[in-house]
Design an enzyme around this catalytic site. Structure first.
Site: not given
Length: 232
Positions: A202, A94, A177, A59, A109, A92, A219
């Site tokens: 979405l 990233d 979510s 990742r 997180h 996220n 988004a």
């Protein structure tokens, strides 16, 4: 939006999906081909450290192949120009918010580009592969692990997030979510203190019914529109 001063924005996997990063849990229940229970729990790390480390190495390496999208860039512009309080809380792991230029940011997180010592708790920037039993330069123990908040562990900076939510005039959820707690409960805290609540997604999330307003779409379209509204 004229009466809005303090803003909290929660972002989830949906905002990074448009940059090419897989959402946390796909429709088949897997994350990049793995059961979440096999790569994102303390038990998984104890059972098969090689798999867990390799998964996050992959990742981390993939981040070099993706770029921030218009939603990340719009939030960074809001961060730079908003005169009131602003906190971007991302689920996220990233670094796309940072690369876009966001500063007022919490990774609740954890982060892919960070290693955490399971012995002393020291975290440090980590850009390369992280083999199991890598040595901490703080305490010397071979206990470095991915700096990811696994299921069953406490997310980072919860006190700071709660304080910001309780001062918020506007809470916005982007690309989430609505099923992962405690983040899924932020909208209820915001409503309790009288903040306006807005969902950008979405599709309706599991917690859509808690929001005063939901706007559906990518988004990369919805976030720039909202930022233009806020900045006038």
């Amino acid at each position: 939006m004229d009466d809005i001063r303090n803003i909290v924005i929660l972002t989830g996997a949906g905002i990074s999906a448009e940059s090419g990063l897989a959402t946390f849990r796909g429709p088949d229940g897997l994350w990049e081909g793995h059961r979440v229970e096999d790569v994102c729990t303390p038990e998984a790390l104890a059972r098969n450290a090689a798999l867990v480390h390799r998964f996050y190495d992959e990742r981390r390496a993939k981040l070099a192949k993706v770029r921030p999208n218009a939603a990340h860039e719009a939030l960074a512009a809001l961060d730079a120009q908003w005169p009131g309080e602003l906190l971007i809380v991302t689920q996220n792991v990233d670094d796309l918010h940072e690369r876009a230029g966001a500063k007022r940011l919490i990774h609740m997180h954890g982060e892919l580009q960070s290693a955490l010592c399971a012995a002393c708790g020291k975290a440090k920037r980590w850009m390369e592969a992280l083999p199991p039993a890598s040595v901490c330069d703080g305490c010397g123990e071979p206990r470095l692990r991915p700096d990811i908040v696994f299921f069953g562990e406490m997310p980072y900076e919860m006190d700071m997030i709660d304080e910001a939510l309780r001062r918020a005039d506007l809470f916005v959820s982007v690309g989430t979510s609505g099923a992962v707690y405690p983040a899924a409960g932020f909208v209820q805290t915001a409503r309790h203190v009288g903040a306006r609540t807005l969902e950008l997604n979405l599709d309706p999330s599991a917690g859509s019914f808690y929001f005063e307003e939901s706007r559906m779409g990518p988004a990369s379209d919805l976030v720039p529109e909202l930022v233009r509204e806020l900045l006038g």
